[in-house]
Write a protein that holds these residues in place. Structure first.
Motif, PDB file in Angstrom:
ATOM      1  N   VAL A 535      39.539  31.612  49.309  1.00 40.63           N
ATOM      2  CA  VAL A 535      38.111  31.598  49.687  1.00 40.63           C
ATOM      3  C   VAL A 535      37.649  33.219  49.991  1.00 40.63           C
ATOM      4  CG1 VAL A 535      36.372  31.058  51.461  1.00 40.63           C
ATOM      5  CG2 VAL A 535      38.125  29.888  51.376  1.00 40.63           C
ATOM      6  N   ILE A 536      36.983  34.000  48.671  1.00 39.80           N
ATOM      7  CA  ILE A 536      36.371  34.754  48.524  1.00 39.80           C
ATOM      8  C   ILE A 536      34.749  35.360  48.626  1.00 39.80           C
ATOM      9  CG2 ILE A 536      38.123  35.533  47.114  1.00 39.80           C
ATOM     10  CD1 ILE A 536      35.860  34.717  44.666  1.00 39.80           C
ATOM     11  N   ASP A 537      34.479  36.448  48.941  1.00 40.34           N
ATOM     12  CA  ASP A 537      33.049  36.926  49.634  1.00 40.34           C
ATOM     13  C   ASP A 537      32.525  37.598  48.530  1.00 40.34           C
ATOM     14  OD1 ASP A 537      30.945  36.360  51.798  1.00 40.34           O
ATOM     15  OD2 ASP A 537      30.688  38.896  50.915  1.00 40.34           O
ATOM     16  N   VAL A 538      31.244  37.921  47.567  1.00 40.85           N
ATOM     17  CA  VAL A 538      30.720  38.018  46.656  1.00 40.85           C
ATOM     18  C   VAL A 538      29.605  38.045  46.907  1.00 40.85           C
ATOM     19  CG1 VAL A 538      30.175  38.916  44.347  1.00 40.85           C
ATOM     20  CG2 VAL A 538      32.560  37.483  44.377  1.00 40.85           C
ATOM     21  N   ALA A 539      28.292  39.616  46.704  1.00 37.37           N
ATOM     22  CA  ALA A 539      27.399  39.976  47.283  1.00 37.37           C
ATOM     23  C   ALA A 539      26.937  38.589  48.082  1.00 37.37           C
ATOM     24  CB  ALA A 539      26.806  39.893  46.181  1.00 37.37           C
ATOM     25  N   GLY A 540      27.571  38.186  49.159  1.00 36.06           N
ATOM     26  CA  GLY A 540      26.824  37.397  50.327  1.00 36.06           C
ATOM     27  C   GLY A 540      27.181  36.895  50.081  1.00 36.06           C
ATOM     28  N   GLU A 541      27.782  35.943  49.443  1.00 36.20           N
ATOM     29  CA  GLU A 541      28.092  34.686  48.820  1.00 36.20           C
ATOM     30  C   GLU A 541      29.034  34.050  49.460  1.00 36.20           C
ATOM     31  OE1 GLU A 541      25.565  32.256  48.013  1.00 36.20           O
ATOM     32  OE2 GLU A 541      24.117  33.254  47.463  1.00 36.20           O
ATOM     33  N   ILE A 600      38.322  45.310  45.745  1.00 37.06           N
ATOM     34  CA  ILE A 600      39.331  44.373  46.052  1.00 37.06           C
ATOM     35  C   ILE A 600      39.067  43.488  43.916  1.00 37.06           C
ATOM     36  CG2 ILE A 600      40.947  42.371  46.450  1.00 37.06           C
ATOM     37  CD1 ILE A 600      39.323  43.233  49.726  1.00 37.06           C
ATOM     38  N   ALA A 601      40.476  43.649  43.589  1.00 37.82           N
ATOM     39  CA  ALA A 601      40.994  42.654  42.162  1.00 37.82           C
ATOM     40  C   ALA A 601      41.695  41.472  42.659  1.00 37.82           C
ATOM     41  CB  ALA A 601      40.849  43.559  41.101  1.00 37.82           C
ATOM     42  N   MET A 602      41.061  40.452  41.516  1.00 35.20           N
ATOM     43  CA  MET A 602      41.857  39.709  41.777  1.00 35.20           C
ATOM     44  C   MET A 602      42.605  39.156  40.977  1.00 35.20           C
ATOM     45  SD  MET A 602      41.189  38.133  44.688  1.00 35.20           S
ATOM     46  CE  MET A 602      42.356  36.502  45.276  1.00 35.20           C
ATOM     47  N   LEU A 603      43.854  39.371  40.158  1.00 33.15           N
ATOM     48  CA  LEU A 603      44.595  38.995  39.236  1.00 33.15           C
ATOM     49  C   LEU A 603      44.624  37.555  38.626  1.00 33.15           C
ATOM     50  CD1 LEU A 603      45.213  40.555  36.688  1.00 33.15           C
ATOM     51  CD2 LEU A 603      47.374  40.992  37.871  1.00 33.15           C
ATOM     52  N   LEU A 604      44.286  37.328  37.513  1.00 34.25           N
ATOM     53  CA  LEU A 604      44.434  35.518  37.966  1.00 34.25           C
ATOM     54  C   LEU A 604      45.260  35.677  36.273  1.00 34.25           C
ATOM     55  CD1 LEU A 604      40.613  34.908  38.296  1.00 34.25           C
ATOM     56  CD2 LEU A 604      42.331  34.814  39.864  1.00 34.25           C
ATOM     57  N   GLU A 618      35.448  40.523  49.212  1.00 40.98           N
ATOM     58  CA  GLU A 618      36.386  40.114  50.141  1.00 40.98           C
ATOM     59  C   GLU A 618      37.049  38.811  50.183  1.00 40.98           C
ATOM     60  OE1 GLU A 618      35.890  39.691  55.779  1.00 40.98           O
ATOM     61  OE2 GLU A 618      34.445  40.154  54.261  1.00 40.98           O
ATOM     62  N   VAL A 619      38.679  38.600  50.685  1.00 43.00           N
ATOM     63  CA  VAL A 619      39.048  37.787  50.294  1.00 43.00           C
ATOM     64  C   VAL A 619      38.914  37.261  51.448  1.00 43.00           C
ATOM     65  CG1 VAL A 619      41.333  37.048  49.952  1.00 43.00           C
ATOM     66  CG2 VAL A 619      40.587  38.709  48.028  1.00 43.00           C
ATOM     67  N   HIS A 620      38.821  36.450  51.899  1.00 41.68           N
ATOM     68  CA  HIS A 620      38.975  35.207  53.417  1.00 41.68           C
ATOM     69  C   HIS A 620      40.476  34.690  53.925  1.00 41.68           C
ATOM     70  CE1 HIS A 620      34.623  36.121  54.849  1.00 41.68           C
ATOM     71  NE2 HIS A 620      34.438  35.944  53.570  1.00 41.68           N
ATOM     72  N   ASP A 621      41.174  33.638  53.300  1.00 41.54           N
ATOM     73  CA  ASP A 621      42.246  33.199  53.265  1.00 41.54           C
ATOM     74  C   ASP A 621      42.034  32.101  52.560  1.00 41.54           C
ATOM     75  OD1 ASP A 621      40.109  31.212  54.124  1.00 41.54           O
ATOM     76  OD2 ASP A 621      40.671  30.863  56.300  1.00 41.54           O
ATOM     77  N   GLN A 622      43.393  31.641  52.627  1.00 39.92           N
ATOM     78  CA  GLN A 622      43.707  30.125  51.799  1.00 39.92           C
ATOM     79  C   GLN A 622      43.904  28.678  52.148  1.00 39.92           C
ATOM     80  OE1 GLN A 622      47.877  29.945  50.542  1.00 39.92           O
ATOM     81  NE2 GLN A 622      48.065  27.909  49.503  1.00 39.92           N
ATOM     82  N   ARG A 623      43.279  28.429  51.802  1.00 37.99           N
ATOM     83  CA  ARG A 623      42.611  26.625  52.410  1.00 37.99           C
ATOM     84  C   ARG A 623      42.411  25.234  51.518  1.00 37.99           C
ATOM     85  NH1 ARG A 623      36.453  27.469  55.231  1.00 37.99           N
ATOM     86  NH2 ARG A 623      37.670  29.370  55.411  1.00 37.99           N
ATOM     87  N   GLN A 624      42.816  24.230  51.526  1.00 38.17           N
ATOM     88  CA  GLN A 624      42.958  23.185  50.889  1.00 38.17           C
ATOM     89  C   GLN A 624      41.160  22.932  51.354  1.00 38.17           C
ATOM     90  OE1 GLN A 624      44.908  19.112  51.948  1.00 38.17           O
ATOM     91  NE2 GLN A 624      46.084  19.664  49.648  1.00 38.17           N
ATOM     92  N   VAL A 625      41.025  22.380  49.823  1.00 33.44           N
ATOM     93  CA  VAL A 625      39.217  22.250  49.939  1.00 33.44           C
ATOM     94  C   VAL A 625      39.152  20.763  49.660  1.00 33.44           C
ATOM     95  CG1 VAL A 625      38.133  24.474  49.991  1.00 33.44           C
ATOM     96  CG2 VAL A 625      38.082  23.551  48.006  1.00 33.44           C
ATOM     97  N   VAL A 626      38.168  20.278  49.680  1.00 32.85           N
ATOM     98  CA  VAL A 626      37.348  18.918  48.596  1.00 32.85           C
ATOM     99  C   VAL A 626      36.420  19.137  48.051  1.00 32.85           C
ATOM    100  CG1 VAL A 626      36.603  16.420  49.350  1.00 32.85           C
ATOM    101  CG2 VAL A 626      37.779  17.673  51.686  1.00 32.85           C
TER     102      VAL A 626
END
Length: 679
Positions: A535-541, A600-604, A618-626
């Motif tokens: 879960v990440i945050d970009v421009a308030g989204e 922050i940059a996410m290397l993919l 921003e990077v929030h956390d890792q979680r399982q999502v439906v």
């Protein structure tokens, strides 16, 4: 209140069994086509048709019984060695298998089936069997009796072995033959253990006018000399359990020291191993599995909401409540993984359906085409498999009609006369990659561009790359076929493919080399239910990145960046450079950043094993999502695969990194990515 039909459940089980038998039939015929003409393969093919006929007779499906009976008769001529498996006969066997499948489907859905088509195949089948029998007679000067092979020894040549004589009484019941078994199967299995003597008891056989066809009258007495214990002997006959009367008793025991009876040697690799116990299988209505999967999805959402509530309440991470939550999360994940394993199915059934499409399409355009499949055991969510049938059908037909050349043209280009289509499946970076490739002429890009200009799809003076020209094939109404045929020419096939793949949260790409062939690559999620996300945050989204694509996170500085062209940057990562994409700008949330200091940059790692870096806030956390699929009423922006509901009830978009990269390179100013109704 009316009671349910007591035969309905048995009837449903019969059709489920038919699907399994048809799959075994296809496997066996494919093995014969590949040159594996061993007896067991022929027996498997024969038993599949025989079992379908037996079950169909119990329910009164006369058309299915009659067709299966004649098909079975033709197969029996191969099994008995009266005919040879010629290419022409195998081709008719495949078409007869397809027609048998159609008849099963017609019986299941209470539909009428044209008799003329079945009769035409049976006539051709008889002709091919007759020709194959004549070839067999011409090549064989004399008939040889079928031998019953025995074990690999001279009984008594090893003084250390303890030999035992067993009396075995065997009386088959009607069900033994209805399931496709033969008495020779019993004798051959026992013969692998040692020396065997066989005597048939026909004393109960009545006169011909008193004989009842469905009743068995014969029994067999066998004497087996072997060093195998009684349990080992019984294990060889487990396949007949419940289908016969059988008794095994010890006749005598002896420690052989002298000469014994010599029997025909047999190599170790020919010895039949004791059959391993089969796993028990429970058939469950798919609706029940879907309901269970939906409940697991709700469980994941509630677990996420509970974690969010505890975090908001300021509960200590070392409290009993948090320890209990961690255990709850672990159990939820285990349940979810188990349910996904239930939903997962091999793509083998899908690939077998495509084999029929290849046969029918190649016959329609008079081309000699061979289908090669790789990765049939690759497992994918059942829903994905069901929705792949239509797009794969269009792509296979396109490859046969447009991709592959006629045999004379192929020979003129030093290619084999027989064209080849390769269908493969594999897991890549947490997704499934399905590729359809052919060894044909490749895409004529000049013709594609010229056709697009003529149809007014692109401007005449536009400059396009090869990849952009290839993408024109997916435009609605586009076709390079001069005439409309049963296979192509209407301009709807590839458009349907892209729409169907996008609906599954996937993407399709094209690669082509002139005179070498074309490859269509389909990348799809393994499941449409749950995924592990960052879960990440970009421009308030708030957004979700699939965790399987994330390799590491980086803290950036301007000194690490290099500009390779206006608007395009690379970032230094250890000894190399990786393309950097501003996620907020790519999705239209904000203008490109002026500086990346302390960002922050996410290397993919993408499916083609290339690396990219995404700039996030921003990077929030890792979680399982439906995973919640996007409805057709919503506009699906590029780079968005699906949506999900977070623990606080907020809706977050699930990203497709590879699609973001592709569309960012093509379009530097995308529209803002939101879930908005289509107008």
């Amino acid at each position: 209140m009316t009671s349910a039909d007591p035969m309905a459940e048995i009837r449903a089980s019969f059709f489920v069994e038919c699907e399994e038998l048809l799959e075994a039939l296809q496997d066996g015929l494919q093995a014969l086509d590949d040159g594996r003409h061993d007896e067991e393969t022929i027996h498997v093919v024969f038993r599949a048709v025989h079992s379908i006929k037996g079950g169909a007779g119990a329910f009164g499906f006369e058309a299915l019984v009659q067709f299966a009976h004649q098909f079975e008769t033709a197969l029996d001529s191969i099994r008995a060695g009266k005919a040879r498996t010629t290419p022409g006969l195998l081709d008719v066997f495949f078409r007869a298998s397809d027609r048998l499948s159609d008849l099963v489907r017609a019986c299941r859905n209470d539909l009428d089936h044209p008799k003329s088509e079945a009769e035409a195949i049976l006539r051709e089948l008889n002709v091919q069997v007759s020709q194959a029998s004549q070839e067999k007679d011409a090549n064989d000067n004399e008939c040889e009796p079928v031998e019953i092979e025995s074990s690999d020894a001279v009984i008594g040549e090893d003084p250390s072995k303890h030999y035992v004589e067993y009396n075995i009484f065997f009386e088959p019941e009607p069900g033994f033959f209805e399931t496709g078994h033969e008495v020779s199967d019993v004798i051959n299995r026992l013969a692998t253990l040692g020396e065997i003597k066989v005597q048939c008891d026909s004393s109960r056989l009545p006169a011909l006018d008193q004989l009842i066809p469905d009743k068995t009258y014969l029994s067999w007495s066998l004497v087996l000399t072997t060093d195998v214990d009684e349990a080992g002997v019984a294990s060889q006959l487990e396949f007949a359990h419940g289908l016969c009367r059988m008794k095994i008793s010890v006749r005598s025991q002896c420690q052989e020291t002298g000469s014994g009876t010599t029997i025909r040697p047999r190599t170790d690799d020919q010895r039949t191993a004791s059959p391993t116990p089969s796993k028990s299988v429970v058939r469950v209505d798919i609706d029940r599995v879907e309901r269970l999967a939906n409940l697991v999805g709700e469980l994941v959402i509630n677990q996420s909401m509970l974690a969010q509530s505890l975090q908001t309440a300021g509960v200590s991470p070392h409290s009993d409540a948090m320890y209990g939550l961690e255990e709850f999360q672990r159990l939820t994940r285990d349940i979810q993984d188990s349910v996904m394993m239930i939903r997962a199915q091999p793509v083998k059934s899908l690939f077998q359906r495509m084999a029929r499409i290849v046969r029918e399409a190649s016959a329609s355009v008079s081309k000699d085409v061979r289908l090669v499949t790789v990765g049939e055991a690759t497992e994918v969510d059942k829903t994905v498999i069901e929705q792949l049938v239509e797009p794969l059908t269009h792509m296979i037909r396109n490859a046969v009609d447009h991709g592959l050349e006629p045999s004379d043209v192929r020979l003129a280009h030093n290619k084999p006369a027989r064209g080849e289509i390769r269908l493969s499946a594999a897991h890549r970076s947490g997704r499934v990659l399905i590729q359809i490739s052919d060894d044909g002429q490749g895409i004529d890009r000049d013709k594609v561009l010229r056709t697009a200009v003529e149809k007014g799809l692109v401007a005449e003076d536009v400059a396009m790359t090869d990849a952009e020209i290839d993408t024109l094939l997916f435009l609605p109404g586009f076709s390079t076929a001069p005439d409309v045929s049963d296979l192509s020419g209407r301009g709807v096939g590839m458009d349907v493919v892209r729409t169907a793949i996008h609906r599954l949260g996937g993407r399709v790409t094209i690669g082509s080399t002139p005179n070498a062939g074309t490859t269509f690559s389909i990348s799809l999620p393994l499941t449409l239910a749950v995924l592990d996300g960052m879960v990440i945050d970009v421009a308030g989204e708030t957004l979700v990145l699939p965790l399987n694509t994330v390799s590491e996170t980086l803290t950036l500085s301007d000194s690490l960046l290099e500009q390779i062209q206006p608007g395009h940057f690379v970032v230094r990562v250890r000894d190399g450079f990786v393309p950097l994409f501003d996620l907020g700008a790519a999705l239209g949330y904000r203008p490109p950043c002026d500086t990346v200091n302390d960002r922050i940059a996410m290397l993919l790692m993408l499916e083609d094993e290339s690396q990219v870096a995404l700039l996030v806030d921003e990077v929030h956390d890792q979680r399982q999502v439906v995973i919640k699929g996007l409805d057709d009423s919503c506009c699906r922006p590029p780079g968005i695969a699906a949506a999900t509901i977070l623990g606080d009830g907020q809706v977050a978009l699930i990203l497709d990194p590879a699609d973001i990269v592709t569309n960012t390179i093509k379009s530097p100013a995308p529209k803002r990515a939101r879930l908005e109704p289509q107008t």
